[in-house]
Design a protein around this motif. Structure first.
Motif, PDB file in Angstrom:
ATOM      1  N   ALA A 151       0.836  -1.209   0.000  1.00  0.00           N
ATOM      2  CA  ALA A 151       0.000   0.000   0.000  1.00  0.00           C
ATOM      3  C   ALA A 151       0.866   1.253   0.000  1.00  0.00           C
ATOM      4  O   ALA A 151       0.583   2.235  -0.706  1.00  0.00           O
ATOM      5  CB  ALA A 151      -0.924  -0.013   1.214  1.00  0.00           C
ATOM      6  N   LEU A 152       1.956   1.241   0.776  1.00  0.00           N
ATOM      7  CA  LEU A 152       2.841   2.410   0.842  1.00  0.00           C
ATOM      8  C   LEU A 152       3.541   2.666  -0.483  1.00  0.00           C
ATOM      9  O   LEU A 152       3.875   3.813  -0.800  1.00  0.00           O
ATOM     10  CB  LEU A 152       3.865   2.220   1.957  1.00  0.00           C
ATOM     11  CG  LEU A 152       3.305   2.244   3.384  1.00  0.00           C
ATOM     12  CD1 LEU A 152       4.381   1.834   4.376  1.00  0.00           C
ATOM     13  CD2 LEU A 152       2.744   3.617   3.727  1.00  0.00           C
ATOM     14  N   MET A 153       3.759   1.630  -1.277  1.00  0.00           N
ATOM     15  CA  MET A 153       4.409   1.785  -2.582  1.00  0.00           C
ATOM     16  C   MET A 153       3.570   2.636  -3.549  1.00  0.00           C
ATOM     17  O   MET A 153       4.082   3.086  -4.577  1.00  0.00           O
ATOM     18  CB  MET A 153       4.685   0.417  -3.205  1.00  0.00           C
ATOM     19  CG  MET A 153       5.759  -0.399  -2.501  1.00  0.00           C
ATOM     20  SD  MET A 153       7.445   0.174  -2.778  1.00  0.00           S
ATOM     21  CE  MET A 153       7.707  -0.315  -4.492  1.00  0.00           C
ATOM     22  N   THR A 154       2.296   2.843  -3.219  1.00  0.00           N
ATOM     23  CA  THR A 154       1.456   3.728  -4.052  1.00  0.00           C
ATOM     24  C   THR A 154       1.592   5.184  -3.626  1.00  0.00           C
ATOM     25  O   THR A 154       0.949   6.057  -4.201  1.00  0.00           O
ATOM     26  CB  THR A 154      -0.024   3.324  -3.977  1.00  0.00           C
ATOM     27  OG1 THR A 154      -0.549   3.619  -2.673  1.00  0.00           O
ATOM     28  CG2 THR A 154      -0.222   1.843  -4.276  1.00  0.00           C
ATOM     29  N   ASN A 155       2.435   5.444  -2.601  1.00  0.00           N
ATOM     30  CA  ASN A 155       2.626   6.809  -2.085  1.00  0.00           C
ATOM     31  C   ASN A 155       1.295   7.486  -1.774  1.00  0.00           C
ATOM     32  O   ASN A 155       0.967   8.542  -2.319  1.00  0.00           O
ATOM     33  CB  ASN A 155       3.462   7.633  -3.059  1.00  0.00           C
ATOM     34  CG  ASN A 155       4.934   7.251  -3.014  1.00  0.00           C
ATOM     35  OD1 ASN A 155       5.660   7.657  -2.116  1.00  0.00           O
ATOM     36  ND2 ASN A 155       5.350   6.419  -3.963  1.00  0.00           N
ATOM     37  N   PRO A 156       0.509   6.872  -0.875  1.00  0.00           N
ATOM     38  CA  PRO A 156      -0.841   7.369  -0.626  1.00  0.00           C
ATOM     39  C   PRO A 156      -0.883   8.601   0.271  1.00  0.00           C
ATOM     40  O   PRO A 156       0.060   8.879   1.021  1.00  0.00           O
ATOM     41  CB  PRO A 156      -1.500   6.182   0.096  1.00  0.00           C
ATOM     42  CG  PRO A 156      -0.373   5.568   0.871  1.00  0.00           C
ATOM     43  CD  PRO A 156       0.837   5.696  -0.040  1.00  0.00           C
ATOM     44  N   ASP A 157      -2.003   9.314   0.191  1.00  0.00           N
ATOM     45  CA  ASP A 157      -2.299  10.374   1.149  1.00  0.00           C
ATOM     46  C   ASP A 157      -3.162   9.834   2.285  1.00  0.00           C
ATOM     47  O   ASP A 157      -3.222  10.435   3.355  1.00  0.00           O
ATOM     48  CB  ASP A 157      -3.040  11.526   0.452  1.00  0.00           C
ATOM     49  CG  ASP A 157      -2.179  12.189  -0.602  1.00  0.00           C
ATOM     50  OD1 ASP A 157      -1.038  12.554  -0.287  1.00  0.00           O
ATOM     51  OD2 ASP A 157      -2.641  12.328  -1.750  1.00  0.00           O
ATOM     52  N   LEU A 158      -3.847   8.729   2.023  1.00  0.00           N
ATOM     53  CA  LEU A 158      -4.700   8.096   3.025  1.00  0.00           C
ATOM     54  C   LEU A 158      -4.479   6.590   2.989  1.00  0.00           C
ATOM     55  O   LEU A 158      -4.548   5.971   1.930  1.00  0.00           O
ATOM     56  CB  LEU A 158      -6.181   8.402   2.745  1.00  0.00           C
ATOM     57  CG  LEU A 158      -7.231   7.639   3.555  1.00  0.00           C
ATOM     58  CD1 LEU A 158      -7.064   7.883   5.048  1.00  0.00           C
ATOM     59  CD2 LEU A 158      -8.635   8.028   3.102  1.00  0.00           C
ATOM     60  N   LEU A 159      -4.199   6.018   4.165  1.00  0.00           N
ATOM     61  CA  LEU A 159      -4.007   4.583   4.307  1.00  0.00           C
ATOM     62  C   LEU A 159      -5.122   4.039   5.191  1.00  0.00           C
ATOM     63  O   LEU A 159      -5.309   4.517   6.317  1.00  0.00           O
ATOM     64  CB  LEU A 159      -2.638   4.297   4.945  1.00  0.00           C
ATOM     65  CG  LEU A 159      -2.277   2.839   5.218  1.00  0.00           C
ATOM     66  CD1 LEU A 159      -2.149   2.056   3.919  1.00  0.00           C
ATOM     67  CD2 LEU A 159      -0.987   2.756   6.033  1.00  0.00           C
ATOM     68  N   ILE A 160      -5.863   3.053   4.687  1.00  0.00           N
ATOM     69  CA  ILE A 160      -6.966   2.440   5.444  1.00  0.00           C
ATOM     70  C   ILE A 160      -6.564   1.024   5.814  1.00  0.00           C
ATOM     71  O   ILE A 160      -6.282   0.198   4.944  1.00  0.00           O
ATOM     72  CB  ILE A 160      -8.268   2.424   4.618  1.00  0.00           C
ATOM     73  CG1 ILE A 160      -8.672   3.860   4.246  1.00  0.00           C
ATOM     74  CG2 ILE A 160      -9.395   1.745   5.394  1.00  0.00           C
ATOM     75  CD1 ILE A 160      -9.887   3.943   3.324  1.00  0.00           C
ATOM     76  N   LEU A 161      -6.515   0.755   7.126  1.00  0.00           N
ATOM     77  CA  LEU A 161      -6.114  -0.556   7.638  1.00  0.00           C
ATOM     78  C   LEU A 161      -7.323  -1.219   8.292  1.00  0.00           C
ATOM     79  O   LEU A 161      -7.777  -0.778   9.353  1.00  0.00           O
ATOM     80  CB  LEU A 161      -5.005  -0.407   8.683  1.00  0.00           C
ATOM     81  CG  LEU A 161      -3.659   0.143   8.226  1.00  0.00           C
ATOM     82  CD1 LEU A 161      -2.825   0.572   9.432  1.00  0.00           C
ATOM     83  CD2 LEU A 161      -2.906  -0.894   7.436  1.00  0.00           C
ATOM     84  N   ASP A 162      -7.836  -2.261   7.686  1.00  0.00           N
ATOM     85  CA  ASP A 162      -8.984  -2.980   8.241  1.00  0.00           C
ATOM     86  C   ASP A 162      -8.476  -4.206   8.999  1.00  0.00           C
ATOM     87  O   ASP A 162      -7.880  -5.101   8.407  1.00  0.00           O
ATOM     88  CB  ASP A 162      -9.945  -3.399   7.116  1.00  0.00           C
ATOM     89  CG  ASP A 162     -11.306  -3.813   7.648  1.00  0.00           C
ATOM     90  OD1 ASP A 162     -11.493  -3.813   8.880  1.00  0.00           O
ATOM     91  OD2 ASP A 162     -12.185  -4.136   6.831  1.00  0.00           O
ATOM     92  N   THR A 190      -4.746   8.307   8.183  1.00  0.00           N
ATOM     93  CA  THR A 190      -4.907   6.880   8.437  1.00  0.00           C
ATOM     94  C   THR A 190      -6.251   6.587   9.082  1.00  0.00           C
ATOM     95  O   THR A 190      -6.640   7.266  10.036  1.00  0.00           O
ATOM     96  CB  THR A 190      -3.796   6.363   9.384  1.00  0.00           C
ATOM     97  OG1 THR A 190      -2.533   6.892   8.972  1.00  0.00           O
ATOM     98  CG2 THR A 190      -3.722   4.856   9.364  1.00  0.00           C
ATOM     99  N   VAL A 191      -6.935   5.569   8.549  1.00  0.00           N
ATOM    100  CA  VAL A 191      -8.115   5.014   9.200  1.00  0.00           C
ATOM    101  C   VAL A 191      -7.739   3.604   9.642  1.00  0.00           C
ATOM    102  O   VAL A 191      -7.279   2.799   8.831  1.00  0.00           O
ATOM    103  CB  VAL A 191      -9.331   4.947   8.249  1.00  0.00           C
ATOM    104  CG1 VAL A 191     -10.524   4.281   8.940  1.00  0.00           C
ATOM    105  CG2 VAL A 191      -9.720   6.338   7.763  1.00  0.00           C
ATOM    106  N   ILE A 192      -7.909   3.323  10.938  1.00  0.00           N
ATOM    107  CA  ILE A 192      -7.506   2.020  11.465  1.00  0.00           C
ATOM    108  C   ILE A 192      -8.680   1.342  12.153  1.00  0.00           C
ATOM    109  O   ILE A 192      -9.307   1.922  13.043  1.00  0.00           O
ATOM    110  CB  ILE A 192      -6.342   2.145  12.470  1.00  0.00           C
ATOM    111  CG1 ILE A 192      -5.174   2.928  11.864  1.00  0.00           C
ATOM    112  CG2 ILE A 192      -5.880   0.756  12.912  1.00  0.00           C
ATOM    113  CD1 ILE A 192      -4.054   3.206  12.841  1.00  0.00           C
TER     114      ILE A 192
END
Length: 237
Positions: A151-162, A190-192
Protein backbone atom coordinates in the motif's frame (compact mmCIF):
# COMPACT_ATOMS: atom_id res chain seq x y z
CA UNK A 1 -12.72 22.26 2.99
CA UNK A 2 -9.62 22.10 0.83
CA UNK A 3 -7.86 19.76 3.25
CA UNK A 4 -10.76 17.28 3.45
CA UNK A 5 -9.63 13.99 1.90
CA UNK A 6 -12.57 11.62 2.12
CA UNK A 7 -16.20 12.14 3.13
CA UNK A 8 -19.30 9.99 3.35
CA UNK A 9 -22.65 11.74 3.70
CA UNK A 10 -25.84 10.00 4.82
CA UNK A 11 -24.63 6.61 3.63
CA UNK A 12 -27.19 3.79 3.56
CA UNK A 13 -25.81 0.44 2.44
CA UNK A 14 -27.67 -2.85 2.07
CA UNK A 15 -26.66 -6.46 1.52
CA UNK A 16 -29.72 -7.74 -0.28
CA UNK A 17 -32.67 -6.89 2.00
CA UNK A 18 -30.41 -6.37 5.05
CA UNK A 19 -29.98 -2.68 5.90
CA UNK A 20 -26.37 -2.48 7.19
CA UNK A 21 -25.46 1.23 7.31
CA UNK A 22 -28.10 3.67 8.50
CA UNK A 23 -27.26 7.19 7.34
CA UNK A 24 -23.60 7.33 8.37
CA UNK A 25 -21.56 10.52 8.09
CA UNK A 26 -17.78 10.21 8.02
CA UNK A 27 -14.90 12.52 7.15
CA UNK A 28 -11.13 12.55 7.40
CA UNK A 29 -8.75 15.42 6.73
CA UNK A 30 -5.21 15.43 5.41
CA UNK A 31 -2.83 13.97 7.97
CA UNK A 32 -5.58 12.93 10.39
CA UNK A 33 -5.77 9.54 12.08
CA UNK A 34 -9.14 7.96 12.86
CA UNK A 35 -9.78 4.86 14.97
CA UNK A 36 -12.88 3.17 13.56
CA UNK A 37 -14.23 0.98 16.32
CA UNK A 38 -17.13 -1.32 17.09
CA UNK A 39 -17.88 -4.95 17.75
CA UNK A 40 -17.96 -7.50 14.93
CA UNK A 41 -20.79 -7.02 12.47
CA UNK A 42 -21.47 -3.37 13.31
CA UNK A 43 -20.63 -2.03 9.84
CA UNK A 44 -16.99 -0.94 10.00
CA UNK A 45 -15.79 -2.89 6.96
CA UNK A 46 -19.01 -2.12 5.10
CA UNK A 47 -18.44 1.61 5.63
CA UNK A 48 -14.91 1.33 4.25
CA UNK A 49 -16.07 -0.72 1.26
CA UNK A 50 -18.94 1.72 0.62
CA UNK A 51 -16.54 4.66 0.46
CA UNK A 52 -14.16 2.79 -1.85
CA UNK A 53 -16.89 1.61 -4.25
CA UNK A 54 -16.37 -2.08 -3.43
CA UNK A 55 -19.95 -2.09 -2.17
CA UNK A 56 -22.46 0.38 -3.60
CA UNK A 57 -24.42 2.50 -1.13
CA UNK A 58 -28.11 2.70 -1.96
CA UNK A 59 -28.35 6.28 -0.67
CA UNK A 60 -25.86 9.00 0.20
CA UNK A 61 -22.73 10.49 -1.32
CA UNK A 62 -18.99 9.84 -1.23
CA UNK A 63 -16.64 12.76 -1.81
CA UNK A 64 -12.89 12.60 -2.43
CA UNK A 65 -11.16 15.98 -2.10
CA UNK A 66 -14.60 17.56 -2.50
CA UNK A 67 -15.43 15.78 -5.78
CA UNK A 68 -18.29 13.30 -6.05
CA UNK A 69 -17.01 9.70 -6.25
CA UNK A 70 -20.24 8.00 -5.23
CA UNK A 71 -20.47 6.08 -8.51
CA UNK A 72 -16.76 5.90 -9.25
CA UNK A 73 -15.09 2.55 -9.76
CA UNK A 74 -12.75 1.40 -7.01
CA UNK A 75 -9.56 1.94 -9.03
CA UNK A 76 -10.61 5.54 -9.75
CA UNK A 77 -11.01 6.24 -6.05
CA UNK A 78 -7.69 4.54 -5.28
CA UNK A 79 -5.97 6.74 -7.87
CA UNK A 80 -6.86 9.74 -5.71
CA UNK A 81 -4.22 8.68 -3.21
CA UNK A 82 -6.17 6.15 -1.15
CA UNK A 83 -4.56 2.83 -0.22
CA UNK A 84 -6.51 -0.02 1.37
CA UNK A 85 -5.16 -2.89 3.48
CA UNK A 86 -8.15 -5.25 3.60
CA UNK A 87 -9.12 -7.68 6.28
CA UNK A 88 -7.62 -10.96 5.06
CA UNK A 89 -4.68 -9.03 3.53
CA UNK A 90 -5.29 -9.91 -0.11
CA UNK A 91 -1.68 -10.48 -1.15
CA UNK A 92 -0.91 -12.30 -4.38
CA UNK A 93 0.29 -15.64 -3.07
CA UNK A 94 1.67 -16.78 -6.43
CA UNK A 95 3.97 -13.74 -6.59
CA UNK A 96 7.17 -13.21 -4.65
CA UNK A 97 7.51 -10.53 -1.99
CA UNK A 98 9.48 -8.40 -4.46
CA UNK A 99 6.82 -8.81 -7.16
CA UNK A 100 3.99 -7.99 -4.76
CA UNK A 101 5.70 -4.73 -3.89
CA UNK A 102 6.88 -3.65 -7.34
CA UNK A 103 3.55 -4.32 -9.05
CA UNK A 104 1.94 -1.54 -6.98
CA UNK A 105 4.73 1.05 -7.24
CA UNK A 106 3.60 4.45 -8.44
CA UNK A 107 3.96 8.14 -7.66
CA UNK A 108 1.50 9.87 -5.36
CA UNK A 109 -1.21 12.25 -6.57
CA UNK A 110 1.25 15.17 -6.42
CA UNK A 111 4.07 13.18 -8.02
CA UNK A 112 5.73 12.25 -4.72
CA UNK A 113 7.83 9.10 -4.62
CA UNK A 114 8.80 9.15 -0.95
CA UNK A 115 7.91 5.49 -0.46
CA UNK A 116 10.39 3.70 -2.66
CA UNK A 117 11.22 0.00 -2.69
CA UNK A 118 14.34 0.73 -0.62
CA UNK A 119 12.38 2.68 1.99
CA UNK A 120 9.87 -0.15 2.35
CA UNK A 121 12.78 -2.54 2.83
CA UNK A 122 14.17 -0.29 5.58
CA UNK A 123 10.76 -0.10 7.26
CA UNK A 124 10.12 -3.85 7.03
CA UNK A 125 13.52 -5.58 7.35
CA UNK A 126 11.75 -8.92 7.77
CA UNK A 127 10.45 -8.59 4.20
CA UNK A 128 14.01 -8.13 2.98
CA UNK A 129 14.83 -11.53 4.45
CA UNK A 130 11.89 -13.03 2.52
CA UNK A 131 12.29 -11.01 -0.66
CA UNK A 132 12.25 -13.96 -3.08
CA UNK A 133 9.74 -16.05 -1.15
CA UNK A 134 6.27 -16.55 -2.55
CA UNK A 135 3.36 -14.97 -0.77
CA UNK A 136 2.11 -18.40 0.24
CA UNK A 137 5.35 -19.00 2.17
CA UNK A 138 4.88 -16.05 4.55
CA UNK A 139 3.55 -16.10 8.09
CA UNK A 140 0.45 -14.06 8.94
CA UNK A 141 2.55 -11.24 10.34
CA UNK A 142 4.79 -11.17 7.30
CA UNK A 143 1.76 -11.11 5.03
CA UNK A 144 0.41 -8.11 6.93
CA UNK A 145 3.76 -6.32 6.63
CA UNK A 146 3.77 -7.06 2.91
CA UNK A 147 0.24 -5.74 2.46
CA UNK A 148 1.08 -2.51 4.29
CA UNK A 149 4.34 -2.18 2.35
CA UNK A 150 2.50 -2.72 -0.93
CA UNK A 151 0.00 0.00 0.00
CA UNK A 152 2.84 2.41 0.84
CA UNK A 153 4.41 1.79 -2.58
CA UNK A 154 1.46 3.73 -4.05
CA UNK A 155 2.63 6.81 -2.08
CA UNK A 156 -0.84 7.37 -0.63
CA UNK A 157 -2.30 10.37 1.15
CA UNK A 158 -4.70 8.10 3.03
CA UNK A 159 -4.01 4.58 4.31
CA UNK A 160 -6.97 2.44 5.44
CA UNK A 161 -6.11 -0.56 7.64
CA UNK A 162 -8.98 -2.98 8.24
CA UNK A 163 -8.23 -5.28 11.21
CA UNK A 164 -4.61 -4.15 11.46
CA UNK A 165 -3.46 -6.88 13.87
CA UNK A 166 -6.23 -9.49 13.58
CA UNK A 167 -4.97 -12.99 14.42
CA UNK A 168 -1.36 -11.94 14.94
CA UNK A 169 0.85 -13.05 17.81
CA UNK A 170 1.35 -10.31 20.45
CA UNK A 171 5.00 -9.63 19.54
CA UNK A 172 4.15 -9.34 15.85
CA UNK A 173 1.19 -7.09 16.66
CA UNK A 174 3.53 -4.81 18.63
CA UNK A 175 5.81 -4.60 15.60
CA UNK A 176 2.86 -3.67 13.37
CA UNK A 177 1.84 -0.91 15.81
CA UNK A 178 5.40 0.42 15.86
CA UNK A 179 5.43 0.58 12.07
CA UNK A 180 2.01 2.26 11.93
CA UNK A 181 3.23 4.92 14.38
CA UNK A 182 6.19 5.61 12.08
CA UNK A 183 3.82 5.88 9.09
CA UNK A 184 1.61 8.32 11.01
CA UNK A 185 4.64 10.55 11.67
CA UNK A 186 5.16 10.97 7.92
CA UNK A 187 1.82 12.79 7.63
CA UNK A 188 -0.20 10.08 5.88
CA UNK A 189 -3.84 10.21 6.96
CA UNK A 190 -4.91 6.88 8.44
CA UNK A 191 -8.11 5.01 9.20
CA UNK A 192 -7.51 2.02 11.47
CA UNK A 193 -9.91 -0.74 12.42
CA UNK A 194 -8.67 -2.92 15.27
CA UNK A 195 -9.98 -4.54 18.45
CA UNK A 196 -7.09 -3.16 20.53
CA UNK A 197 -8.77 0.15 21.37
CA UNK A 198 -5.88 1.20 23.63
CA UNK A 199 -3.31 0.86 20.85
CA UNK A 200 -5.44 2.36 18.12
CA UNK A 201 -6.58 5.41 20.11
CA UNK A 202 -2.99 6.10 21.18
CA UNK A 203 -2.03 6.37 17.50
CA UNK A 204 -5.08 8.21 16.16
CA UNK A 205 -6.40 11.76 16.75
CA UNK A 206 -10.07 10.85 16.55
CA UNK A 207 -12.25 7.86 17.34
CA UNK A 208 -15.59 6.73 15.93
CA UNK A 209 -17.71 3.92 17.32
CA UNK A 210 -20.30 2.15 15.17
CA UNK A 211 -23.22 0.22 16.63
CA UNK A 212 -25.60 -1.56 14.27
CA UNK A 213 -24.63 0.65 11.33
CA UNK A 214 -24.89 3.96 13.15
CA UNK A 215 -22.32 6.32 14.68
CA UNK A 216 -22.76 6.41 18.46
CA UNK A 217 -19.54 8.31 19.19
CA UNK A 218 -17.34 10.66 17.16
CA UNK A 219 -14.77 12.61 19.13
CA UNK A 220 -11.12 12.92 20.02
CA UNK A 221 -9.11 9.97 21.25
CA UNK A 222 -8.64 11.80 24.56
CA UNK A 223 -12.42 12.08 24.93
CA UNK A 224 -13.01 8.37 24.33
CA UNK A 225 -10.20 7.36 26.73
CA UNK A 226 -11.81 9.57 29.39
CA UNK A 227 -15.04 7.55 29.09
CA UNK A 228 -14.15 3.94 29.97
CA UNK A 229 -17.84 3.19 30.51
CA UNK A 230 -18.49 4.01 26.84
CA UNK A 231 -15.72 1.66 25.77
CA UNK A 232 -17.09 -1.07 28.03
CA UNK A 233 -20.64 -0.60 26.76
CA UNK A 234 -19.88 -0.60 23.05
CA UNK A 235 -16.58 -2.47 22.78
CA UNK A 236 -16.36 -4.68 25.86
CA UNK A 237 -16.63 -8.41 25.51
Amino acid sequence: MSNMLLEAKEIHTYYGASHILHGIDFNIREGEGIALMGRNGMGKSTLIKSMLGIVRPRHGRVLVRGDDYTRARTFQTAQQGIAYVPEGRGIFKSLSVRENLLMSARAGVDGRREWTFDRVMETFPRLGERINNGGWQLSGGEQQMLTIGRALMTNPDLLILDEATEGLAPLIAMEIWRIVKEIRKTGIATVIVDKNHGAVTSICDRAMILVKGQVVFDGTSDEIRAQPELIQKHLGV
